[in-house]
Write an enzyme that holds these catalytic residues in place. Structure first.
Site, short mmCIF file in Angstrom:
data_model
loop_
_atom_site.label_atom_id
_atom_site.label_comp_id
_atom_site.label_asym_id
_atom_site.label_seq_id
_atom_site.Cartn_x
_atom_site.Cartn_y
_atom_site.Cartn_z
N TYR A 40 54.32 2.72 65.73
CA TYR A 40 54.32 3.99 65.19
C TYR A 40 53.37 4.81 65.05
CZ TYR A 40 57.88 1.43 63.46
OH TYR A 40 59.51 0.31 62.87
N ASP B 298 51.69 6.06 67.22
CA ASP B 298 51.09 7.18 68.85
C ASP B 298 52.07 8.40 68.59
OD1 ASP B 298 50.59 6.06 70.72
OD2 ASP B 298 51.87 4.24 70.75
N ARG C 238 46.86 -0.86 59.60
CA ARG C 238 46.65 -1.96 61.26
C ARG C 238 46.76 -0.47 61.94
NH1 ARG C 238 52.66 -3.31 62.30
NH2 ARG C 238 53.24 -1.65 62.97
N GLU D 131 45.70 2.62 64.26
CA GLU D 131 44.87 4.03 63.94
C GLU D 131 45.29 4.40 62.93
OE1 GLU D 131 43.23 5.31 67.94
OE2 GLU D 131 43.83 7.49 66.70
N ASP D 132 45.99 5.14 63.22
CA ASP D 132 46.87 5.61 61.93
C ASP D 132 46.41 5.13 60.33
OD1 ASP D 132 46.64 8.99 62.26
OD2 ASP D 132 49.37 8.06 60.51
O1 TRH Z 1 52.17 0.85 64.16
P1 TRH Z 1 50.78 1.30 64.55
O2 TRH Z 1 50.60 -0.43 64.62
O3 TRH Z 1 50.56 1.56 65.80
C1 TRH Z 1 49.61 1.55 66.85
C2 TRH Z 1 49.08 2.22 66.47
O4 TRH Z 1 48.39 2.63 66.75
C3 TRH Z 1 47.78 1.46 68.25
O5 TRH Z 1 46.04 1.82 68.58
C4 TRH Z 1 48.06 2.36 69.27
O6 TRH Z 1 47.59 2.25 70.06
C5 TRH Z 1 49.40 1.70 69.07
O7 TRH Z 1 50.73 1.69 68.06
C6 TRH Z 1 50.94 1.71 70.58
O8 TRH Z 1 49.96 1.57 63.64
P2 TRH Z 1 49.54 2.82 63.30
O9 TRH Z 1 48.24 3.36 64.29
O10 TRH Z 1 48.81 2.86 61.80
O11 TRH Z 1 50.70 3.69 62.68
C7 TRH Z 1 51.32 3.92 61.68
C8 TRH Z 1 52.53 5.44 61.60
O12 TRH Z 1 53.06 4.79 60.47
C9 TRH Z 1 50.91 6.00 60.97
O13 TRH Z 1 50.96 6.75 60.49
C10 TRH Z 1 51.27 5.18 59.62
C11 TRH Z 1 53.13 5.43 58.79
N1 TRH Z 1 53.94 4.33 58.81
C12 TRH Z 1 54.40 5.40 57.36
O14 TRH Z 1 54.83 6.75 57.36
N2 TRH Z 1 55.26 4.52 56.44
C13 TRH Z 1 54.82 3.35 56.29
O15 TRH Z 1 55.39 2.97 55.26
C14 TRH Z 1 54.15 2.93 57.09
C15 TRH Z 1 54.02 0.96 57.01
C16 TRH Z 1 53.54 3.82 58.32
#
Ligand code: TRH
Length: 386
Positions: free
Chosen positions: A21, A23, A281, A283-284
């Protein structure tokens, strides 16, 4: 000839969902900031509407084009397409070096006023980032130049993305205990559990969750751990002794584990604010945890040949100078160091040190705010090219 950055500026943001999620999470946040805080007309091109919908329930997965929260969203289905001149935006941004349609680039090169073109890069605390930030990359065959723009942790990078009123929103939320209690009870947290140490858990499935749950359940601190549905399913089900469906929960010893919904982005922020410790976890969520001003443990996105350990250590070097336990736990959590039977001691000491670490979070937040906001920094840089 280049153009001025102004209210009528149009911007196309291209997002390929490679995995999970992050990206779309980052692009959606960026798109909203550009539109709502800078008045830019944003067209977000995204190839995966299903992932998008998970963090933004208003998205329709059956639409090629739709407007969500004032932003034009286009389902980016393939690399084909012939584009009309008026479809080409003033600013074009590709996220993480995704290849935008060749027909779009060809038309960019034909515009009298060439679009400003950026590659929105990944976040890293490594030193080389400063040297690559804003470097130009001329196109091999067209008269177009793309610039690399890096988020980062110093003033020689683009900084971190942060909404203008985020701190104010957080303060208002936390200063109103009734609001926090209503939010938590909406996630199933009982009145008694509201006084527990609250921990949110978002990590990849390979984290050492069984060790963590064992430490927490055998410890003296009453903990409520909130896990969004689908996260670390296997370990969560093992603890629960049942399917990890929405609302499932179990208490063993001092630990209560609850499966909560995968929340819309603004509610996920509230979750981070409401908890005492956050496991995040990628990036975001990692960046949002920093803006939550609460202690956090980062599970970094794994890369081949353990390249992510270099990235993790580079961040920890900047972040955890004062808290050896936080750093050690983060290294163990990411399998960058072995626990050597110290797991219990480290994770328990960390809980004792939370108030002190929270103080450090405030200092870190202040330091990061000094670097400005990524979106504003990008637009300022764009203005120097115009
Ligand atoms: O989902 P991720 O593991 O995304 C990863 C990383 O961005 C990584 O660097 C990238 O290379 C890869 O994707 C392709 O973790 P991340 O980055 O934290 O993204 C999760 C998103 O989901 C963030 O915008 C927060 C959002 N989110 C919600 O909106 N609601 C939720 O309940 C949760 C748990 C997350």
């Amino acid at each position: 000839m280049q153009q001025q950055i102004q209210q009528t500026t149009t911007l196309a943001l291209f997002c390929k969902v490679v995995d999970n999620y992050g990206d779309i999470g980052i692009c959606w946040r960026f798109a909203r900031q550009l539109a709502h805080e800078h008045g830019i007309a944003v067209n977000l091109w995204v190839d995966d509407l299903v992932s998008f919908k998970r963090l933004c329930p208003d998205v329709r997965t059956d639409r090629v084009a739709q407007i969500v929260d004032g932003i034009d969203v286009t389902h980016w289905r393939d690399q084909n397409g012939v584009f009309a001149p008026q479809e080409i935006a003033d600013i074009v941004i590709e996220f993480f070096g995704c290849d935008i349609p060749p027909g779009y680039i060809a038309r960019m090169a034909q515009r009298d006023t060439r679009p400003l073109w950026f590659n929105f890069e990944g976040l890293s605390a490594e030193e080389w980032v400063e040297g690559c930030h804003t470097l130009p990359s001329p196109h091999p065959s067209y008269s177009l130049t793309k610039y690399f723009f890096f988020p980062g942790f110093t003033n020689k990078t683009g900084g971190l993305m942060v909404e203008r009123d985020l701190r104010h929103q957080r303060q208002q939320f936390l200063q109103d205990p009734a609001q926090v209690a209503t939010f938590l009870s909406g996630l199933g947290v009982t009145n008694t559990e509201q006084d527990n140490l609250k921990i949110s858990l978002f990590c990849y499935p390979h984290a050492p969750l069984t060790s963590l749950f064992t430490t927490w359940k055998t410890g003296n601190t009453a903990i409520t751990c909130l896990v969004p549905e689908g996260v670390a399913r296997e370990a969560v089900e093992q603890f629960l002794g049942q399917t990890a469906t929405l609302g499932a929960h179990a208490t063993h010893g001092a630990l209560t584990l609850r499966v909560i919904p995968f929340l819309p982005q603004p509610d996920y922020d509230r979750l981070l604010w409401a908890c005492d410790l956050n496991f995040v976890r990628g990036e975001d969520s990692f960046v949002r945890a920093q803006w939550a001003n609460k202690p956090f443990i980062w599970h970094i996105y794994p890369q081949d040949e353990n390249l992510h350990h270099i990235k993790l250590k580079a961040f920890l070097l900047r972040y955890t100078a004062k808290t050896a336990h936080l750093s050690r736990l983060a290294l163990i959590w990411n399998d960058a160091e072995s626990a050597n039977n110290e797991w219990d001691e480290i994770s328990r000491t960390l809980l004792d040190e939370l108030p002190e670490i929270t103080q450090m979070c405030t200092e870190w937040e202040q330091e990061m705010l000094k670097n400005g906001n990524f979106s504003t920094n990008l637009l300022k840089f764009a203005a120097t090219l115009a």
